[in-house]
Design an enzyme around this catalytic site. Structure first.
Site, PDB file in Angstrom:
ATOM      1  N   ASN A  18       0.822  -1.218   0.000  1.00 44.66           N
ATOM      2  CA  ASN A  18       0.000   0.000   0.000  1.00 44.66           C
ATOM      3  C   ASN A  18       0.850   1.260   0.000  1.00 44.66           C
ATOM      4  OD1 ASN A  18      -3.053  -0.485   0.216  1.00 44.66           O
ATOM      5  ND2 ASN A  18      -2.144  -2.078   1.500  1.00 44.66           N
ATOM      6  N   ASP A  66       0.436 -10.679  -0.395  1.00 47.92           N
ATOM      7  CA  ASP A  66       1.749 -10.585   0.260  1.00 47.92           C
ATOM      8  C   ASP A  66       1.853 -11.582   1.422  1.00 47.92           C
ATOM      9  OD1 ASP A  66      -0.233  -9.016   1.547  1.00 47.92           O
ATOM     10  OD2 ASP A  66       1.213  -7.576   2.334  1.00 47.92           O
ATOM     11  N   ASP A 122       5.425  -9.271   9.451  1.00 47.31           N
ATOM     12  CA  ASP A 122       5.883  -8.379   8.374  1.00 47.31           C
ATOM     13  C   ASP A 122       5.510  -6.940   8.720  1.00 47.31           C
ATOM     14  OD1 ASP A 122       6.405  -7.007   6.012  1.00 47.31           O
ATOM     15  OD2 ASP A 122       5.657  -8.590   4.713  1.00 47.31           O
TER      16      ASP A 122
HETATM   17  N1  LIG Z   1      14.804   3.093  10.971  1.00 40.22           N
HETATM   18  C1  LIG Z   1      13.743   3.321  10.206  1.00 40.22           C
HETATM   19  N2  LIG Z   1      12.910   4.335  10.481  1.00 40.22           N
HETATM   20  C2  LIG Z   1      11.822   4.565   9.725  1.00 40.22           C
HETATM   21  N3  LIG Z   1      11.472   3.837   8.660  1.00 40.22           N
HETATM   22  C3  LIG Z   1      12.282   2.818   8.328  1.00 40.22           C
HETATM   23  C4  LIG Z   1      13.444   2.507   9.057  1.00 40.22           C
HETATM   24  N4  LIG Z   1      14.040   1.434   8.484  1.00 40.22           N
HETATM   25  C5  LIG Z   1      13.255   1.100   7.431  1.00 40.22           C
HETATM   26  N5  LIG Z   1      12.215   1.922   7.350  1.00 40.22           N
HETATM   27  C6  LIG Z   1      11.122   1.930   6.379  1.00 40.22           C
HETATM   28  O1  LIG Z   1      10.774   0.622   6.084  1.00 40.22           O
HETATM   29  C7  LIG Z   1      10.139   0.663   4.830  1.00 40.22           C
HETATM   30  C8  LIG Z   1      10.418  -0.584   4.068  1.00 40.22           C
HETATM   31  O2  LIG Z   1       9.517  -1.503   4.561  1.00 40.22           O
HETATM   32  P1  LIG Z   1       8.659  -2.444   3.681  1.00 40.22           P
HETATM   33  O3  LIG Z   1       9.068  -2.411   2.259  1.00 40.22           O
HETATM   34  O4  LIG Z   1       8.659  -3.726   4.402  1.00 40.22           O
HETATM   35  O5  LIG Z   1       7.218  -1.807   3.848  1.00 40.22           O
HETATM   36  P2  LIG Z   1       6.551  -0.529   3.187  1.00 40.22           P
HETATM   37  O6  LIG Z   1       7.097  -0.334   1.834  1.00 40.22           O
HETATM   38  O7  LIG Z   1       6.645   0.623   4.137  1.00 40.22           O
HETATM   39  O8  LIG Z   1       5.045  -0.999   3.196  1.00 40.22           O
HETATM   40  P3  LIG Z   1       4.225  -1.781   2.077  1.00 40.22           P
HETATM   41  O9  LIG Z   1       5.021  -2.997   1.699  1.00 40.22           O
HETATM   42  O10 LIG Z   1       2.967  -2.118   2.790  1.00 40.22           O
HETATM   43  O11 LIG Z   1       4.089  -0.808   0.968  1.00 40.22           O
HETATM   44  C9  LIG Z   1      10.648   1.855   4.063  1.00 40.22           C
HETATM   45  O12 LIG Z   1       9.545   2.645   3.676  1.00 40.22           O
HETATM   46  C10 LIG Z   1      11.505   2.584   5.069  1.00 40.22           C
HETATM   47  O13 LIG Z   1      11.152   3.950   5.104  1.00 40.22           O
HETATM   48  C1  LIG Z   2      -3.010  -6.503   5.426  1.00 36.28           C
HETATM   49  C2  LIG Z   2      -2.308  -5.954   4.213  1.00 36.28           C
HETATM   50  C3  LIG Z   2      -2.715  -4.492   3.999  1.00 36.28           C
HETATM   51  C4  LIG Z   2      -0.797  -6.022   4.467  1.00 36.28           C
HETATM   52  O1  LIG Z   2      -0.066  -5.591   3.369  1.00 36.28           O
HETATM   53  C5  LIG Z   2      -2.641  -6.811   2.950  1.00 36.28           C
HETATM   54  O2  LIG Z   2      -2.181  -8.106   3.123  1.00 36.28           O
HETATM   55  C6  LIG Z   2      -4.120  -6.842   2.655  1.00 36.28           C
HETATM   56  O3  LIG Z   2      -4.650  -5.904   2.106  1.00 36.28           O
HETATM   57  N1  LIG Z   2      -4.796  -7.944   3.018  1.00 36.28           N
HETATM   58  C7  LIG Z   2      -6.193  -8.207   2.743  1.00 36.28           C
HETATM   59  C8  LIG Z   2      -6.904  -8.815   3.907  1.00 36.28           C
HETATM   60  C9  LIG Z   2      -6.290 -10.065   4.477  1.00 36.28           C
HETATM   61  O4  LIG Z   2      -5.118 -10.371   4.270  1.00 36.28           O
HETATM   62  O5  LIG Z   2      -6.999 -10.808   5.190  1.00 36.28           O
HETATM   63  K   LIG Z   3       6.009  -5.311   2.255  1.00 40.66           K
END
Ligand SMILES: Nc1ncnc2c1ncn2[C@@H]1O[C@H](COP(=O)(O)OP(=O)(O)OP(=O)(O)O)[C@@H](O)[C@H]1O
Ligand SMILES: CC(C)(CO)[C@@H](O)C(=O)NCCC(=O)O
Ligand SMILES: [K+]
Length: 260
Positions: free
Chosen positions: A9, A110, A130
């Site tokens: 997201n 995911d 995660d």
């Molecule tokens: N020390 C830290 N402080 C703040 N944020 C951090 C730190 N280390 C890593 N991150 C954040 O972690 C994120 C990477 O995490 P990940 O890819 O698992 O999830 P996401 O991209 O935030 O979420 P999604 O996968 O739901 O889009 C990056 O956006 C980065 O900003």
């Molecule tokens: C929970 C998130 C937002 C985590 O990325 C994603 O896996 C999602 O939109 N899930 C749908 C609902 C579920 O996993 O039960």
């Molecule tokens: K992720």
């Protein structure tokens, strides 16, 4: 080369794998459903040129928690690689694990992908935590099946919510606070979030094990997992990017099954 795409997201991550199975490069952009196929290509091809990589993509697999972005990624894959991507969660993408949840439930792709990678690396009876936009717990049974889990607000989302809802609370970044008792606003907020999540992980993990009736391994993944693990040992193992590893495993499984 295989291209694995993980749309969360918040962020969309592309990983390109060489034919020997190693990562060639990982590119990250924000998730935006308005981004067109051509815009993906401009971004992707420019960065590959920068890395000195000539893309020879023979397969694409996508996991997207944002359904609307899939359309443009399909067009991107078709137009620039002349391929049909595998999309996790669609019936044409086979999974090497069972999914045992309530009928009609749409599990986040995911979470399924994390479960596949976790089972591949560690075997069954697993809890995968995660730290993305949401903090999710995915539970794998003894045979690797995804059997459900827990969805909690993400760390950054919680910090943002405090800032948005309370006039006197600033935007702060997560960090490990030296003390639990904060002596200024920022330290108080960081303590609440950091130690609050340590408690959340420990409590939910132990309750899952109690309910499951067996000892389980706890695997941490996602951007913030190392921050927690380095200051409070909440996981048995840490995986840098379980989702990408899982996408590659699922693609190879579909190849083995003659599905791509
Ligand atoms: N020390 C830290 N402080 C703040 N944020 C951090 C730190 N280390 C890593 N991150 C954040 O972690 C994120 C990477 O995490 P990940 O890819 O698992 O999830 P996401 O991209 O935030 O979420 P999604 O996968 O739901 O889009 C990056 O956006 C980065 O900003
Ligand atoms: C929970 C998130 C937002 C985590 O990325 C994603 O896996 C999602 O939109 N899930 C749908 C609902 C579920 O996993 O039960
Ligand atoms: K992720």
């Amino acid at each position: 080369m295989l291209l694995t795409i993980d749309c969360g997201n918040t962020n969309t991550v592309f990983t390109l794998w060489g034919d020997e199975g190693h990562t060639l490069c990982t590119l990250r952009t924000s998730t935006a459903h308005q981004r067109t196929a051509d815009a993906y290509w401009v971004w992707f091809s420019t960065l590959l040129k920068h890395h000195g990589i000539e893309p020879k993509v023979r397969g694409v697999i996508i996991s997207s928690t944002v359904p609307r972005v899939v359309f443009n990624l399909r067009v991107f894959t078709d137009r620039y690689f002349d391929l049909r991507p595998l999309v996790v969660g669609k019936p044409e993408c086979l999974l090497p694990i069972d999914v045992r949840v309530d009928a009609g439930t749409q599990v986040g792709p995911d979470r399924l992908v994390n479960t596949v990678a976790g089972f591949n690396h560690y075997g069954g009876d697993l809890i995968i935590v995660d730290f993305g936009t949401a903090t999710t717990f995915d539970v794998a049974d003894a045979d690797g099946a995804y059997i459900g889990g827990v969805i909690a607000p993400g760390v950054n989302l919680s910090l943002e919510a405090l800032h948005m809802a309370a006039a006197a609370l600033p935007h702060v970044d997560i960090t490990h606070p030296d003390k639990v008792i904060g002596t200024n606003t920022v330290a108080c907020m960081q303590s609440g979030i950091f130690w609050g999540y340590v408690g959340l992980i420990k409590e939910i993990s132990s309750r899952i094990m109690e309910e499951h009736g067996r000892d389980m391994k706890v695997i941490g993944t996602g951007g913030l997992a190392p921050l927690f693990q380095s200051h409070a040992p909440v996981f048995d193992h840490f995986e840098d990017d379980l989702t990408m590893a899982g996408l590659k495993i699922i693609y190879e499984y579909n190849e083995e099954q003659g599905n791509v």
